[in-house]
Every structure is written in structure tokens, then in C-alpha cells.
Scaffold this active site. Structure first.
Site, PDB file in Angstrom:
ATOM      1  N   GLU A   1      14.061 -17.224   3.361  1.00 32.10           N
ATOM      2  CA  GLU A   1      15.334 -17.747   3.854  1.00 32.10           C
ATOM      3  C   GLU A   1      15.424 -19.267   3.881  1.00 32.10           C
ATOM      4  O   GLU A   1      16.514 -19.821   4.093  1.00 32.10           O
ATOM      5  CB  GLU A   1      15.651 -17.191   5.253  1.00 32.10           C
ATOM      6  CG  GLU A   1      14.779 -17.721   6.384  1.00 32.10           C
ATOM      7  CD  GLU A   1      13.485 -16.955   6.571  1.00 32.10           C
ATOM      8  OE1 GLU A   1      12.802 -17.197   7.574  1.00 32.10           O
ATOM      9  OE2 GLU A   1      13.161 -16.109   5.712  1.00 32.10           O
TER      10      GLU A   1
ATOM     11  N   LYS B   1      10.546  -7.723   4.826  1.00 27.07           N
ATOM     12  CA  LYS B   1      10.778  -8.148   6.201  1.00 27.07           C
ATOM     13  C   LYS B   1       9.526  -8.789   6.789  1.00 27.07           C
ATOM     14  O   LYS B   1       8.420  -8.636   6.280  1.00 27.07           O
ATOM     15  CB  LYS B   1      11.212  -6.964   7.067  1.00 27.07           C
ATOM     16  CG  LYS B   1      12.588  -6.423   6.710  1.00 27.07           C
ATOM     17  CD  LYS B   1      13.679  -7.474   6.862  1.00 27.07           C
ATOM     18  CE  LYS B   1      13.921  -7.851   8.323  1.00 27.07           C
ATOM     19  NZ  LYS B   1      14.979  -8.886   8.455  1.00 27.07           N
TER      20      LYS B   1
ATOM     21  N   VAL C   1      25.858 -10.471  12.175  1.00 27.60           N
ATOM     22  CA  VAL C   1      25.008 -10.537  10.982  1.00 27.60           C
ATOM     23  C   VAL C   1      23.919 -11.594  11.167  1.00 27.60           C
ATOM     24  O   VAL C   1      22.905 -11.570  10.475  1.00 27.60           O
ATOM     25  CB  VAL C   1      25.855 -10.833   9.733  1.00 27.60           C
ATOM     26  CG1 VAL C   1      25.009 -10.775   8.466  1.00 27.60           C
ATOM     27  CG2 VAL C   1      26.998  -9.814   9.606  1.00 27.60           C
ATOM     28  N   ALA C   2      24.093 -12.495  12.110  1.00 25.54           N
ATOM     29  CA  ALA C   2      23.116 -13.562  12.366  1.00 25.54           C
ATOM     30  C   ALA C   2      22.028 -13.145  13.342  1.00 25.54           C
ATOM     31  O   ALA C   2      21.290 -13.993  13.840  1.00 25.54           O
ATOM     32  CB  ALA C   2      23.834 -14.806  12.891  1.00 25.54           C
ATOM     33  N   VAL C   3      21.916 -11.858  13.606  1.00 23.00           N
ATOM     34  CA  VAL C   3      20.947 -11.382  14.604  1.00 23.00           C
ATOM     35  C   VAL C   3      19.513 -11.793  14.245  1.00 23.00           C
ATOM     36  O   VAL C   3      18.695 -12.069  15.127  1.00 23.00           O
ATOM     37  CB  VAL C   3      21.057  -9.842  14.788  1.00 23.00           C
ATOM     38  CG1 VAL C   3      20.796  -9.113  13.479  1.00 23.00           C
ATOM     39  CG2 VAL C   3      20.129  -9.350  15.883  1.00 23.00           C
ATOM     40  N   ASP C   4      19.185 -11.865  12.937  1.00 23.75           N
ATOM     41  CA  ASP C   4      17.837 -12.281  12.530  1.00 23.75           C
ATOM     42  C   ASP C   4      17.505 -13.692  12.999  1.00 23.75           C
ATOM     43  O   ASP C   4      16.333 -14.049  13.125  1.00 23.75           O
ATOM     44  CB  ASP C   4      17.710 -12.248  10.992  1.00 23.75           C
ATOM     45  CG  ASP C   4      17.381 -10.850  10.486  1.00 23.75           C
ATOM     46  OD1 ASP C   4      16.729 -10.102  11.224  1.00 23.75           O
ATOM     47  OD2 ASP C   4      17.773 -10.521   9.363  1.00 23.75           O
TER      48      ASP C   4
ATOM     49  N   HIS D   1      12.259 -15.598   9.372  1.00 25.53           N
ATOM     50  CA  HIS D   1      13.175 -15.914  10.466  1.00 25.53           C
ATOM     51  C   HIS D   1      12.400 -16.280  11.740  1.00 25.53           C
ATOM     52  O   HIS D   1      12.628 -15.722  12.812  1.00 25.53           O
ATOM     53  CB  HIS D   1      14.119 -14.735  10.735  1.00 25.53           C
ATOM     54  CG  HIS D   1      14.979 -14.373   9.561  1.00 25.53           C
ATOM     55  ND1 HIS D   1      16.023 -15.162   9.123  1.00 25.53           N
ATOM     56  CD2 HIS D   1      14.943 -13.313   8.708  1.00 25.53           C
ATOM     57  CE1 HIS D   1      16.597 -14.605   8.066  1.00 25.53           C
ATOM     58  NE2 HIS D   1      15.967 -13.486   7.782  1.00 25.53           N
TER      59      HIS D   1
ATOM     60  N   ALA E   1      19.138  -5.558  12.725  1.00 23.82           N
ATOM     61  CA  ALA E   1      18.464  -6.751  12.208  1.00 23.82           C
ATOM     62  C   ALA E   1      18.102  -6.663  10.730  1.00 23.82           C
ATOM     63  O   ALA E   1      17.702  -7.668  10.145  1.00 23.82           O
ATOM     64  CB  ALA E   1      17.207  -7.030  13.032  1.00 23.82           C
TER      65      ALA E   1
ATOM     66  N   TYR F   1      10.834 -12.593   4.095  1.00 26.46           N
ATOM     67  CA  TYR F   1      11.742 -13.110   5.112  1.00 26.46           C
ATOM     68  C   TYR F   1      10.968 -13.205   6.422  1.00 26.46           C
ATOM     69  O   TYR F   1      10.360 -12.223   6.857  1.00 26.46           O
ATOM     70  CB  TYR F   1      12.937 -12.169   5.314  1.00 26.46           C
ATOM     71  CG  TYR F   1      13.946 -12.159   4.193  1.00 26.46           C
ATOM     72  CD1 TYR F   1      14.670 -13.298   3.861  1.00 26.46           C
ATOM     73  CD2 TYR F   1      14.198 -10.992   3.470  1.00 26.46           C
ATOM     74  CE1 TYR F   1      15.614 -13.289   2.836  1.00 26.46           C
ATOM     75  CE2 TYR F   1      15.135 -10.965   2.446  1.00 26.46           C
ATOM     76  CZ  TYR F   1      15.831 -12.127   2.138  1.00 26.46           C
ATOM     77  OH  TYR F   1      16.754 -12.100   1.133  1.00 26.46           O
TER      78      TYR F   1
ATOM     79  N   ARG G   1      13.438  -0.788   1.824  1.00 24.84           N
ATOM     80  CA  ARG G   1      13.340  -1.666   0.666  1.00 24.84           C
ATOM     81  C   ARG G   1      11.870  -1.880   0.292  1.00 24.84           C
ATOM     82  O   ARG G   1      10.961  -1.611   1.072  1.00 24.84           O
ATOM     83  CB  ARG G   1      14.001  -3.020   0.962  1.00 24.84           C
ATOM     84  CG  ARG G   1      15.500  -2.978   1.041  1.00 24.84           C
ATOM     85  CD  ARG G   1      16.088  -4.304   1.499  1.00 24.84           C
ATOM     86  NE  ARG G   1      15.832  -4.559   2.909  1.00 24.84           N
ATOM     87  CZ  ARG G   1      16.218  -5.651   3.572  1.00 24.84           C
ATOM     88  NH1 ARG G   1      16.874  -6.600   2.916  1.00 24.84           N
ATOM     89  NH2 ARG G   1      15.962  -5.796   4.849  1.00 24.84           N
TER      90      ARG G   1
END
Length: 364
Positions: A118, A75, A267-270, A96, A299, A94, A15
Site C-alpha cells: 500500500e 494480507k 472502506v478505510a477500515v484497514d 497497513h 477489513a 499489504y 485470495r
């Protein structure tokens, strides 16, 4: 303002944080935009596309960081980027933080202004910059889960939709937020039997009203989770607490209650993951197996579909980038409280309690 867009260097991340259209808007407002060469290729944008939009192309990531007052990324910075970030530089991406103490400490030491996509939050509690990637990740969770249920890659050998005379696969979704709803839509569309658990009855009522009858809802509890993991083929971890670590809903001990070949997609691995056995993986090496249970914990799931993901993300980030560039970060964050909630670390100080509380060692 000078704005820099480096090429993403996280493994298999294609991306890019600005499209040529976004560059054109910023240049039209009088800003200078520096793009690292080939940064947009993975998303289908050539260097020439950016030049035509008014960007200045730079040959290296070091040059981009050196020139920019504000860095716009997708990221979180990786370790090789840490020393490139300058004091007072705005980094908008992002982050996290709650899932990485090393990243948090590095950004504190940098004395940069870290604004996290986020945690940008509207008055109604919605997360406008997380929503599009949650939509992509929720849909991908079923796509990937269906693939890894195949026997050659150690899954149970179940076709989610079933066939005439054979019952469909069973999908358990933990969380009825954006990810959970999108996952439920995809699983229902394939014909799977879907169970969605959450503690928010408003969300469960919403799903119950909008989904077909083969999508059922239940209140989330340890008892219900332990009961359902015994007979579901694909389990999606989709719980998010903004800015904080995700709750651990499935423990290592609970794996023994699952059937061999069950697939877990976190999906919550981040944010640290919904499963005790979660560890981040990459698109290059996406799965691992513990006690015959397949874990998919990539991730940056939306990075696998960069064209779609880049357009979806930049649709929502560009207005905020323009506010930051036009007004400066301090004025923009004061005038727009939603953007102000994105401030996580400011010139060496953590300003979000969830980050401070995430680490047992403390950050002092």
C-alpha cells in the site's frame, strides 16, 4: 531466490499472492517457488496447476516460512504467523501498519524486511499496488451497501435505484480517490442520487466531468458532512492517507443525526476507519448496529470475490516480485524508487514516519 507463498489464514480470505502464471515467470528466471498446499483453491487454482507451472508444494505454513527467503502474501501476517517470520526475511504484502500497533511491534521484533503493497508509490503519487483492490472495494461498497439497506437486515428498506414514481436512494461518498470514483460509478449505474465530497478540487472536477448529472460534487467540510448525513441512505468512507491512519470524518455523536437504518460502509477500515464507531468485521459477521445505524466494516472486502481480486492484484504485484527476486531487495529498492517507498520496517527499524506517528505510546 527462494520464494514462499503461504495460504492466507485471515478469516474468509481466499485470495492467493501468486497465480500459476506468476510461478511460471519466476521459475523461468531460475527462482524456486514454494506454495502451501491448497493455497490457491479459493481463487480457482489447484495444486496441480502450480506443480505444472514449476512450484514445489509444501504441506504446511511452517514449512513455507522455513524455506523461503522472501514471503509473498496478500494480507498482513496474523498473530500465529508472527513467530514464523525469520530475521532478514523479506515479507511483501499489504501491511497497513498504522492501524495495528501489535502487528508493528511484532514485525519490528522479527528483524524482517517488510515491504508494504500500500505504500509502493509512483512519482506522480499514484499507488499501483493499492489501486486494483481499491477498485474492487469501491465497487463492492455499493453492492454490499445496497444489500444491507434491506429491511430484513435492519436497513432503511430503500432500493437504491428507486422505481417509477418513487425517488431513488441517496448515496454519500466521502473521498474522491480510486475507491470513491468506483463507488460513484456503481451507485450511478444503479440509478441512485450520489453526492461526492472531497477537499481536492481537481478530483471533484474530474468526477463532475465524467459522471452523469445525478452525481454531484461538493467541497468536504464538517458543515457539509453534518448536513448531508441527515438525508442520505448509504454513506461510504473512502478517504486514504498513504501509510497513515484515516481521518475520522463522522463522530459517534453524529450518528444521532442520521435516519434509523442508514448504512455506513467504511472502506478505510484497514487504516483505522473514517468513522469513530468503526471496528473491523469479517465476511462471516460483517455488520453491527450502533444507535440504529448499520455499520459494514469488513477489513478485506475484496477477499469475498477472490477470483477477480487475485487476478487484479497479481497483475500489478508480479513485476515487483520479479524485481525483488532478480535483484535482491536492497538493489531493487535503490534502482526502483517506487518500490523503495514500499519499505516500512527494515531489520527492526521503522522507516516511515506515518507509522511512528500513528501510536500515542511510541514505538521505542
Amino acid at each position: 531466490m527462494t520464494i514462499g507463498v503461504p495460504k492466507e489464514i485471515k478469516t474468509n480470505e481466499s485470495r492467493v499472492a501468486l497465480t500459476p502464471g506468476g510461478v511460471f515467470e519466476l521459475v523461468n528466471y531460475g527462482h524456486q517457488v514454494y506454495i502451501q498446499e491448497t493455497a490457491g483453491e479459493g481463487s480457482g487454482f489447484s495444486d496441480e496447476d502450480y506443480r505444472e507451472a514449476g512450484a514445489i508444494m509444501l504441506p504446511s505454513i511452517e514449512a513455507v516460512y522455513a524455506m523461503a527467503e522472501m514471503i509473498v502474501k496478500v494480507k498482513e501476517p496474523v498473530p500465529q504467523e508472527y513467530p514464523l517470520i525469520k530475521r532478514n526475511q523479506v515479507v511483501f504484502t499489504y501491511f497497513h501498519f498504522a492501524s495495528s500497533e501489535s502487528l508493528t511491534r511484532a514485525m519490528i521484533a522479527s528483524k524482517a524486511v517488510c515491504i508494504a503493497y500500500e505504500t509502493v508509490r509512483d512519482e506522480d503519487g499514484s499507488l499501483p499496488l493499492l489501486t486494483p483492490m481499491s477498485e474492487v472495494a469501491g465497487r463492492m461498497a455499493i453492492q454490499q451497501g445496497a444489500k444491507y439497506l434491506e429491511k430484513p437486515i435492519k436497513g432503511r428498506g430503500v432500493l437504491l435505484g428507486g422505481v417509477p414514481g418513487v425517488p431513488p436512494g441517496r448515496v454519500l461518498i466521502l473521498g474522491a480517490g480510486i475507491v470513491g470514483v468506483q463507488a460513484a460509478k456503481m451507485a450511478a449505474g444503479l440509478g441512485a442520487h450520489v453526492t461526492v465530497l472531497d477537499i481536492n478540487m481537481k478530483r471533484l472536477r474530474y468526477i463532475n466531468d465524467m459522471m452523469p448529472p445525478h452525481v454531484v460534487t461538493e467541497f468536504s467540510s464538517v458543515y457539509n458532512i453534518k448536513r448531508h448525513i441527515k438525508n442520505h441512505d448509504l454513506i461510504i468512507g473512502a478517504v486514504l492517507i498513504p501509510g497513515a491512519k484515516a481521518p475520522r470524518l463522522i463522530t459517534r455523536a453524529m450518528l444521532k443525526d442520521m435516519r434509523p437504518g442508514t448504512v455506513l460502509v467504511d472502506v478505510a477500515v484497514d487504516q483505522g476507519g473514517c468513522f469513530e464507531t468503526t471496528r473491523p468485521t469479517t465476511h462471516e459477521d460483517p455488520t453491527y448496529i450502533i444507535n440504529d445505524i448499520v455499520h459494514y466494516c469488513v477489513a478485506n472486502m475484496p477477499g469475498a470475490v477472490p477470483y477477480t481480486s487475485t487476478l487484479a492484484l497479481t497483475n500489478v504485484t508480479l513485476p515487483y516480485v520479479l524485481k525483488l527476486a532478480n535483484l535482491g531487495w536492497e538493489t531493487a529498492c535503490k534502482e526502483y524508487p517506487d518500490l523503495g517507498r514500499g519499505l516500512n520496517i527494515v531489520k527492526g527499524k521503522v522507516v516511515v514516519d506515518e507509522i511512528t506517528n500513528a501510536f500515542e505510546s511510541g514505538l521505542v
